[in-house]
Motif scaffolding. Structure first.
Motif, PDB file in Angstrom:
ATOM      1  N   GLY A  34       0.826  -1.210   0.000  1.00 36.46           N
ATOM      2  CA  GLY A  34       0.000   0.000   0.000  1.00 36.46           C
ATOM      3  C   GLY A  34       0.860   1.259   0.000  1.00 36.46           C
ATOM      4  N   TRP A  35       0.401   2.285   0.681  1.00 39.28           N
ATOM      5  CA  TRP A  35       1.110   3.566   0.722  1.00 39.28           C
ATOM      6  C   TRP A  35       2.225   3.507   1.769  1.00 39.28           C
ATOM      7  CZ3 TRP A  35       0.315   6.669  -3.164  1.00 39.28           C
ATOM      8  CH2 TRP A  35      -0.908   6.639  -3.835  1.00 39.28           C
ATOM      9  N   VAL A  36       3.460   3.621   1.309  1.00 40.28           N
ATOM     10  CA  VAL A  36       4.615   3.560   2.209  1.00 40.28           C
ATOM     11  C   VAL A  36       5.358   4.896   2.176  1.00 40.28           C
ATOM     12  CG1 VAL A  36       4.896   1.059   2.071  1.00 40.28           C
ATOM     13  CG2 VAL A  36       6.050   2.494   0.418  1.00 40.28           C
ATOM     14  N   PRO A  37       5.890   5.342   3.307  1.00 44.21           N
ATOM     15  CA  PRO A  37       6.641   6.599   3.339  1.00 44.21           C
ATOM     16  C   PRO A  37       7.788   6.566   2.326  1.00 44.21           C
ATOM     17  CG  PRO A  37       6.243   5.811   5.563  1.00 44.21           C
ATOM     18  CD  PRO A  37       5.831   4.709   4.630  1.00 44.21           C
ATOM     19  N   SER A  38       7.997   7.688   1.668  1.00 45.40           N
ATOM     20  CA  SER A  38       9.014   7.752   0.623  1.00 45.40           C
ATOM     21  C   SER A  38       9.536   9.172   0.483  1.00 45.40           C
ATOM     22  CB  SER A  38       8.397   7.304  -0.705  1.00 45.40           C
ATOM     23  OG  SER A  38       9.293   7.476  -1.768  1.00 45.40           O
ATOM     24  N   GLY A  39      10.709   9.286  -0.071  1.00 47.59           N
ATOM     25  CA  GLY A  39      11.290  10.590  -0.386  1.00 47.59           C
ATOM     26  C   GLY A  39      11.642  10.663  -1.856  1.00 47.59           C
ATOM     27  N   ILE A  40      11.118   9.747  -2.667  1.00 45.19           N
ATOM     28  CA  ILE A  40      11.479   9.639  -4.069  1.00 45.19           C
ATOM     29  C   ILE A  40      11.213  10.922  -4.854  1.00 45.19           C
ATOM     30  CG2 ILE A  40       9.277   8.669  -4.851  1.00 45.19           C
ATOM     31  CD1 ILE A  40      10.948   6.839  -6.716  1.00 45.19           C
ATOM     32  N   LEU A  41      10.195  11.647  -4.492  1.00 43.90           N
ATOM     33  CA  LEU A  41       9.815  12.835  -5.246  1.00 43.90           C
ATOM     34  C   LEU A  41      10.804  13.986  -5.079  1.00 43.90           C
ATOM     35  CD1 LEU A  41       7.619  13.776  -7.166  1.00 43.90           C
ATOM     36  CD2 LEU A  41       6.346  14.611  -5.212  1.00 43.90           C
ATOM     37  N   LEU A  42      11.613  13.965  -4.038  1.00 41.47           N
ATOM     38  CA  LEU A  42      12.565  15.047  -3.802  1.00 41.47           C
ATOM     39  C   LEU A  42      13.503  15.264  -4.991  1.00 41.47           C
ATOM     40  CD1 LEU A  42      13.447  14.379  -0.076  1.00 41.47           C
ATOM     41  CD2 LEU A  42      11.951  16.147  -1.006  1.00 41.47           C
ATOM     42  N   ALA A  43      13.942  14.202  -5.624  1.00 39.21           N
ATOM     43  CA  ALA A  43      14.853  14.315  -6.766  1.00 39.21           C
ATOM     44  C   ALA A  43      14.197  15.045  -7.940  1.00 39.21           C
ATOM     45  CB  ALA A  43      15.311  12.931  -7.210  1.00 39.21           C
TER      46      ALA A  43
END
Length: 68
Positions: A34-43
């Motif tokens: 499901g929805w997991v914490p991520s920082g992928i969008l920072l790039a």
């Protein structure tokens, strides 16, 4: 209350990944967990990064349909 936004990543390496942004928090959709914490969008926000602006905003309905 924080605003919720959804984006779909367009880069070759991450194409189709759906990210939910709730205020400053980000969650990446994983079919298994499901929805997991991520920082992928920072790039995707750094002008010097090769992924810069390679995403599109989508509606909640689109995001829900893509993650169903």
């Amino acid at each position: 209350m924080d605003r919720t936004e959804y984006v779909r990543l367009l880069s070759k390496e991450h194409k189709g990944i759906i990210v939910r942004c709730v205020g400053r928090k980000q969650y990446q959709y994983d079919a298994k967990n499901g929805w997991v914490p991520s920082g992928i969008l920072l790039a995707y926000f750094w002008p010097d990064d090769p992924y810069y602006e390679m995403y599109e905003e989508i509606t909640e309905q689109e995001a829900l349909a893509l993650t169903a």
